[in-house]
Scaffold this motif. Structure first.
Motif, PDB file in Angstrom:
ATOM      1  N   LYS A  26      -3.784  15.267  -1.324  1.00  0.00           N
ATOM      2  CA  LYS A  26      -4.159  15.489  -2.719  1.00  0.00           C
ATOM      3  C   LYS A  26      -3.263  16.508  -3.406  1.00  0.00           C
ATOM      4  N   HIS A  65      -5.832   8.159  -5.440  1.00  0.00           N
ATOM      5  CA  HIS A  65      -7.152   7.601  -5.165  1.00  0.00           C
ATOM      6  C   HIS A  65      -7.184   6.713  -3.923  1.00  0.00           C
ATOM      7  N   SER A  66      -6.106   6.718  -3.162  1.00  0.00           N
ATOM      8  CA  SER A  66      -6.054   5.913  -1.936  1.00  0.00           C
ATOM      9  C   SER A  66      -6.757   6.644  -0.797  1.00  0.00           C
ATOM     10  N   PRO A  67      -7.012   5.947   0.306  1.00  0.00           N
ATOM     11  CA  PRO A  67      -7.638   6.605   1.458  1.00  0.00           C
ATOM     12  C   PRO A  67      -6.852   7.817   1.957  1.00  0.00           C
ATOM     13  N   ALA A  68      -5.529   7.781   1.829  1.00  0.00           N
ATOM     14  CA  ALA A  68      -4.716   8.927   2.257  1.00  0.00           C
ATOM     15  C   ALA A  68      -4.741  10.044   1.227  1.00  0.00           C
ATOM     16  N   GLN A 122      -6.119  13.731   1.956  1.00  0.00           N
ATOM     17  CA  GLN A 122      -5.295  14.567   2.829  1.00  0.00           C
ATOM     18  C   GLN A 122      -4.033  15.043   2.116  1.00  0.00           C
ATOM     19  N   TYR A 150       0.811  -1.219   0.000  1.00  0.00           N
ATOM     20  CA  TYR A 150       0.000   0.000   0.000  1.00  0.00           C
ATOM     21  C   TYR A 150       0.844   1.268   0.000  1.00  0.00           C
TER      22      TYR A 150
END
Length: 185
Positions: free
Chosen positions: A148, A140-143, A146, A99
């Motif tokens: 971007k 496009h990950s969960p992080a 924050q 990840y």
């Protein structure tokens, strides 16, 4: 409370991690402050030696980051062939971190840059395409939300650099496509 960091179980391993982090900080400063290339190579080479000494199962993002910075220092010092080897180490390390999309992108990007400097444009093109794929996953990950702005800036620079390589290869159509993608970020 006893705990272990992924792959670090002994006191010596933890000390090795602390030494690695300190050496990486010095390396990172030298590269980012545009110190003399030989000084960058010296400091980052020491950090890379410490990363090499870490247990093989220590899947730490810092290991990949050290190799990326060392490869960059080698490029700055005109040692593109060595930088490709170190970039490949970064790729191997980040592949073990499923990840760590941003880290994988950086590993493929620096390897692509080193390949380009070494005159191996088709290989650089392939490496940069992989870097873009991983950077897109990071966006496009969960992080991603924050980070971007950072991820977008990295992707834009990557696309622009890739466009230069494609232009040098005579593939202006694909280069223009990369530049249009970068303009949208």
């Amino acid at each position: 409370m006893n705990f272990t960091l992924d792959g670090l179980s002994k006191q010596g391993d933890t000390k090795g991690l602390i030494d690695l982090l300190q050496a990486f900080e010095i390396c990172d400063q030298k590269v980012n402050q545009a110190a003399l290339p030989a000084d960058q190579v010296e400091k980052c080479g020491k950090a890379a030696q410490l990363a090499d000494a870490m247990p093989a199962n220590a899947h730490l993002p810092e290991r990949g980051e050290v190799y990326v910075q060392y490869a960059m220092a080698l490029i700055h010092d005109g040692k593109a062939a060595e930088a490709v080897e170190v970039g490949n180490k970064a790729i191997v390390v980040t592949k073990k971190q499923p990840y760590n999309f941003s880290g994988a992108s950086a590993a493929y990007e620096i390897t692509g840059e080193a390949l380009a400097v070494a005159g191996k444009l088709p290989e650089a093109d392939k490496s940069l395409a992989k870097a873009e794929s991983y950077q897109s996953k990071a966006l496009h990950s969960p992080a991603g939300p924050q980070l971007k702005e950072h991820y977008s800036d990295s992707m834009k620079a990557l696309l622009q650099f890739h466009a230069k390589i494609l232009t040098a290869m005579g593939n202006q159509k694909e280069a223009n496509s990369k530049l249009r993608q970068a303009a949208k970020l």
